[in-house]
Design a protein around this motif. Sequence first.
Motif, mmCIF file in Angstrom:
data_model
loop_
_atom_site.group_PDB
_atom_site.id
_atom_site.type_symbol
_atom_site.label_atom_id
_atom_site.label_comp_id
_atom_site.label_asym_id
_atom_site.label_seq_id
_atom_site.Cartn_x
_atom_site.Cartn_y
_atom_site.Cartn_z
ATOM 1 N N PRO A 13 1.270 -1.434 -0.611
ATOM 2 C CA PRO A 13 0.114 0.228 0.250
ATOM 3 C C PRO A 13 1.047 1.094 0.239
ATOM 4 C CG PRO A 13 -0.931 -1.333 2.160
ATOM 5 C CD PRO A 13 1.121 -1.692 0.843
ATOM 6 N N PRO A 14 0.376 2.199 -0.296
ATOM 7 C CA PRO A 14 1.389 3.664 -0.507
ATOM 8 C C PRO A 14 1.828 3.966 1.251
ATOM 9 C CG PRO A 14 -1.327 3.957 -2.152
ATOM 10 C CD PRO A 14 -0.946 2.888 -0.939
ATOM 11 N N GLY A 15 2.742 4.487 1.445
ATOM 12 C CA GLY A 15 3.531 4.528 2.583
ATOM 13 C C GLY A 15 3.709 3.516 3.452
ATOM 14 N N PHE A 16 3.715 2.123 2.934
ATOM 15 C CA PHE A 16 3.996 0.874 3.690
ATOM 16 C C PHE A 16 5.685 1.418 4.052
ATOM 17 C CE2 PHE A 16 5.286 -2.980 4.510
ATOM 18 C CZ PHE A 16 4.033 -3.984 5.130
ATOM 19 N N THR A 17 6.148 1.042 4.969
ATOM 20 C CA THR A 17 7.303 1.343 5.544
ATOM 21 C C THR A 17 7.720 -0.600 5.373
ATOM 22 O OG1 THR A 17 7.618 3.030 7.034
ATOM 23 C CG2 THR A 17 9.238 1.350 6.834
ATOM 24 N N LEU A 18 9.376 -0.157 4.416
ATOM 25 C CA LEU A 18 9.902 -1.016 4.199
ATOM 26 C C LEU A 18 11.199 -1.216 5.016
ATOM 27 C CD1 LEU A 18 8.994 -3.073 0.976
ATOM 28 C CD2 LEU A 18 8.742 -3.671 3.335
ATOM 29 N N GLY A 19 11.428 -1.664 6.297
ATOM 30 C CA GLY A 19 13.078 -1.503 6.856
ATOM 31 C C GLY A 19 13.980 -2.562 7.222
ATOM 32 N N VAL A 20 14.989 -2.502 7.975
ATOM 33 C CA VAL A 20 16.102 -3.778 8.778
ATOM 34 C C VAL A 20 16.313 -3.155 9.838
ATOM 35 C CG1 VAL A 20 16.467 -4.465 6.273
ATOM 36 C CG2 VAL A 20 17.704 -2.424 7.810
ATOM 37 N N ALA A 21 16.472 -3.820 10.467
ATOM 38 C CA ALA A 21 16.378 -4.504 12.318
ATOM 39 C C ALA A 21 17.886 -4.805 12.223
ATOM 40 C CB ALA A 21 15.125 -4.377 12.490
ATOM 41 N N THR A 22 17.956 -4.144 13.450
ATOM 42 C CA THR A 22 19.407 -4.897 14.343
ATOM 43 C C THR A 22 19.373 -4.362 16.080
ATOM 44 O OG1 THR A 22 20.515 -2.885 14.207
ATOM 45 C CG2 THR A 22 20.885 -4.617 12.259
ATOM 46 N N SER A 23 19.840 -4.891 16.485
ATOM 47 C CA SER A 23 20.220 -4.107 18.521
ATOM 48 C C SER A 23 21.626 -3.971 17.999
ATOM 49 C CB SER A 23 19.858 -5.566 18.787
ATOM 50 O OG SER A 23 20.910 -5.839 19.563
ATOM 51 N N ALA A 24 22.385 -3.200 19.565
ATOM 52 C CA ALA A 24 23.604 -2.552 19.680
ATOM 53 C C ALA A 24 24.212 -3.102 19.752
ATOM 54 C CB ALA A 24 23.583 -1.578 20.540
ATOM 55 N N PHE A 25 23.716 -3.989 20.751
ATOM 56 C CA PHE A 25 24.686 -5.476 21.424
ATOM 57 C C PHE A 25 25.274 -6.849 20.427
ATOM 58 C CE2 PHE A 25 26.186 -9.238 23.648
ATOM 59 C CZ PHE A 25 26.845 -8.956 24.768
ATOM 60 N N GLN A 26 24.187 -6.758 19.493
ATOM 61 C CA GLN A 26 24.169 -8.106 18.644
ATOM 62 C C GLN A 26 24.987 -7.367 17.845
ATOM 63 O OE1 GLN A 26 20.094 -8.853 18.157
ATOM 64 N NE2 GLN A 26 20.987 -10.329 18.285
ATOM 65 N N ILE A 27 25.631 -6.094 17.486
ATOM 66 C CA ILE A 27 26.254 -5.910 16.308
ATOM 67 C C ILE A 27 27.695 -4.949 16.413
ATOM 68 C CG2 ILE A 27 24.736 -5.681 14.579
ATOM 69 C CD1 ILE A 27 24.697 -2.418 14.319
ATOM 70 N N GLU A 28 27.303 -4.264 17.760
ATOM 71 C CA GLU A 28 28.640 -2.578 17.259
ATOM 72 C C GLU A 28 29.855 -3.318 17.891
ATOM 73 O OE1 GLU A 28 27.410 -0.103 20.418
ATOM 74 O OE2 GLU A 28 25.846 0.800 19.026
ATOM 75 N N GLY A 29 30.081 -4.626 19.081
ATOM 76 C CA GLY A 29 31.710 -4.871 18.915
ATOM 77 C C GLY A 29 31.738 -3.098 19.964
ATOM 78 N N ALA A 30 33.750 -2.997 20.669
ATOM 79 C CA ALA A 30 33.986 -1.891 21.145
ATOM 80 C C ALA A 30 33.425 -2.314 22.414
ATOM 81 C CB ALA A 30 33.814 -0.533 20.489
ATOM 82 N N LEU A 31 32.857 -2.897 22.779
ATOM 83 C CA LEU A 31 33.064 -3.149 24.047
ATOM 84 C C LEU A 31 33.477 -2.442 25.202
ATOM 85 C CD1 LEU A 31 31.230 -6.503 23.994
ATOM 86 C CD2 LEU A 31 30.075 -5.213 22.896
ATOM 87 N N ASP A 32 34.482 -2.209 24.991
ATOM 88 C CA ASP A 32 35.208 -1.357 26.231
ATOM 89 C C ASP A 32 35.881 -0.421 25.199
ATOM 90 O OD1 ASP A 32 35.400 -3.663 27.571
ATOM 91 O OD2 ASP A 32 36.784 -4.664 26.565
ATOM 92 N N GLU A 33 34.943 0.733 24.794
ATOM 93 C CA GLU A 33 35.618 1.525 24.261
ATOM 94 C C GLU A 33 34.583 3.026 23.872
ATOM 95 O OE1 GLU A 33 37.073 1.521 19.629
ATOM 96 O OE2 GLU A 33 37.379 -0.367 19.989
ATOM 97 N N ASP A 34 35.977 3.928 24.016
ATOM 98 C CA ASP A 34 35.352 5.332 24.138
ATOM 99 C C ASP A 34 34.776 5.617 25.610
ATOM 100 O OD1 ASP A 34 36.365 6.529 22.395
ATOM 101 O OD2 ASP A 34 35.365 6.073 20.446
ATOM 102 N N GLY A 35 34.403 4.779 26.874
ATOM 103 C CA GLY A 35 33.805 4.799 27.689
ATOM 104 C C GLY A 35 32.426 4.379 27.593
ATOM 105 N N ARG A 36 32.495 2.920 26.908
ATOM 106 C CA ARG A 36 31.079 2.351 27.505
ATOM 107 C C ARG A 36 31.061 1.779 28.869
ATOM 108 N NH1 ARG A 36 30.051 -2.736 26.739
ATOM 109 N NH2 ARG A 36 27.532 -3.402 26.093
ATOM 110 N N GLY A 37 29.921 1.123 29.674
ATOM 111 C CA GLY A 37 30.462 0.402 30.688
ATOM 112 C C GLY A 37 29.926 -1.004 29.973
ATOM 113 N N PRO A 38 30.307 -2.174 31.137
ATOM 114 C CA PRO A 38 30.173 -3.084 31.429
ATOM 115 C C PRO A 38 27.927 -3.263 30.732
ATOM 116 C CG PRO A 38 31.029 -3.012 32.970
ATOM 117 C CD PRO A 38 31.363 -1.789 32.703
ATOM 118 N N SER A 39 27.782 -4.328 30.337
ATOM 119 C CA SER A 39 26.211 -4.527 30.321
ATOM 120 C C SER A 39 26.508 -6.032 31.776
ATOM 121 C CB SER A 39 25.381 -4.936 29.645
ATOM 122 O OG SER A 39 26.112 -6.217 28.633
ATOM 123 N N GLY A 40 24.807 -6.769 31.518
ATOM 124 C CA GLY A 40 25.044 -8.007 31.983
ATOM 125 C C GLY A 40 24.902 -8.929 30.978
ATOM 126 N N TRP A 41 24.786 -8.462 30.458
ATOM 127 C CA TRP A 41 24.891 -9.207 28.549
ATOM 128 C C TRP A 41 26.996 -9.626 28.779
ATOM 129 C CZ3 TRP A 41 23.735 -13.200 25.883
ATOM 130 C CH2 TRP A 41 22.045 -13.265 25.465
#
Length: 495
Positions: A13-41
């Motif tokens: 339909p017109p205006g229908f949104t097609l997108g892609v999804a991710t989440s931070a912990f699953q893609i970012e890496g750099a867990l110890d960089e630039d001041g990020r703190g640890p998570s339970g994960w």
Amino acid sequence: MNASAKELAALLPPGFTLGVATSAFQIEGALDEDGRGPSGWDVFAAKPGAIVEDQSPAVSCDHYHRMPEDVALMKDLGIDSYRFSLSWPRIQPGGSGPVNPAGLGFYDRLIDLLLENGISPMATVYHWDTPLPLEEAGGWMNRDTAYRLGEFAAIAAAAFGDRVDRWVTVNEPATVTTNGYALGMHAPGEALMLKALPSVHHQLLGHGLALQALRAANVRGEIGMTNVYSPMVPASANPLDKLSAGLMDVAQNRLYADPVLLGKYPDIIRAATFFSSSFSPSSEDMDLISQPLDFYGLNYYMPTRVASGPGEGAVPPGMAEAMGDDLSGTPGAPFHIASFPDTEHTAYGWPVKPDYMAVALAEMAERYPDLPPVYITEGGASFEDVVVRDAAADRRIIPDERRLRYLADHIGTALEATRPGGAAESVDLRGYYVWSLMDNFEWSAGYKQPFGLVHVDFDTQVRTPKASYYWLQEVIAARRAASAAHVPGAAVGQQ
Ligand code: GBH
């Protein structure tokens, strides 16, 4: 042009949104960089045996350093919107108190780059990466975590509220409670079973407080929350199988959707906890949880077939192996998840049942008469991929026909079900986000369950679009061609 891509484009339909999804912990890496703190994960994933082959999330897709390359992949794909999550421990490392400017800076750059490229940002406030100090204080078993999430949402609103088009407060509280607090397969690794109930209420309260904070900040975007929905299918007409499916439906679906959309917990939950003073939510809490939403986010992957008795295992054998957990033979289990006969299964062992995409939408419409507009905020499939060298063209090809078919069938079914005359015609379906843009850290399954439209070589970080990526690109191109053809010349230049 692939005929099915064109057919699917014609259904949009017109205006229908097609997108892609991710989440931070699953893609970012750099867990110890630039001041990020640890998570339970971070802590959970470092425990021997918690993740398949003890794989580490430390680098993952290295998205933190390769974000512009990943946005370029989205731009080439042509999608309308990108759903990502804000890493709480990157932005507010302690889970309360000071904000980390470098953390905010990363999402500032991401959001600006998306907008420059015409991609609409959808930000998830909480996608499971609880800051470690909060996890250590009890995580979602502690009511305080809900207030901390409300505060974090206020920080996010102040920083990004002028540019984010859609907000998801909380992603899949059902999976956090079931896997994290009841069964111990996800962080924090607790196996509290029924005693995990407070983690449900506190996440939903966190949603309500986050929603309140976003509204108070007057963010320009729409606000919703996301639940996973799995239609529960009794294995037979046996009353015990039906009862078991009904209990699973309460435990996995209604427990999370009813409070948000109806303002109350299912009666059976209230009955079961009648004598427990530890679970007696106030009407103030329920009002916060059931504030009106601009949209409802639904993650649909599969239906669940339920049979009474302990069966052969608590989860189908294939799924248990793929997840690196052996839950088979849970002693005295009152019911179990059974396999669908004659059904294709993904690498996870999940049944591929596109028809149930329509069932999920129809059940939502029937249960929730005031259902707001719906985005399917996740859908997709993990299949083992094979990289083929096309020597003549000197490139790599990844023929992921099964993933492509999964997406075509599920998006097509959702669109047909919500058209006039469809099984879920009253649902105002606004969009579908493919899980996921690229292969990533699939929680306890590590890198063993690839869901991506884009293949990631985790040794070299080389990204290679799969056949499913090129197919979605064709769908989007076909839609653009069709809508360009329909623009009446006379309208050009008119207001
Ligand atoms: C989502 O979880 C997550 O949001 C995402 O991070 C993840 O990578 C993605 O999907 C793929 O797994 O009702 O007992 O049959 C989905 C996890 C696992 C939730 C299966 C529903 C069925 C439980 N889903 N689960 S049951």
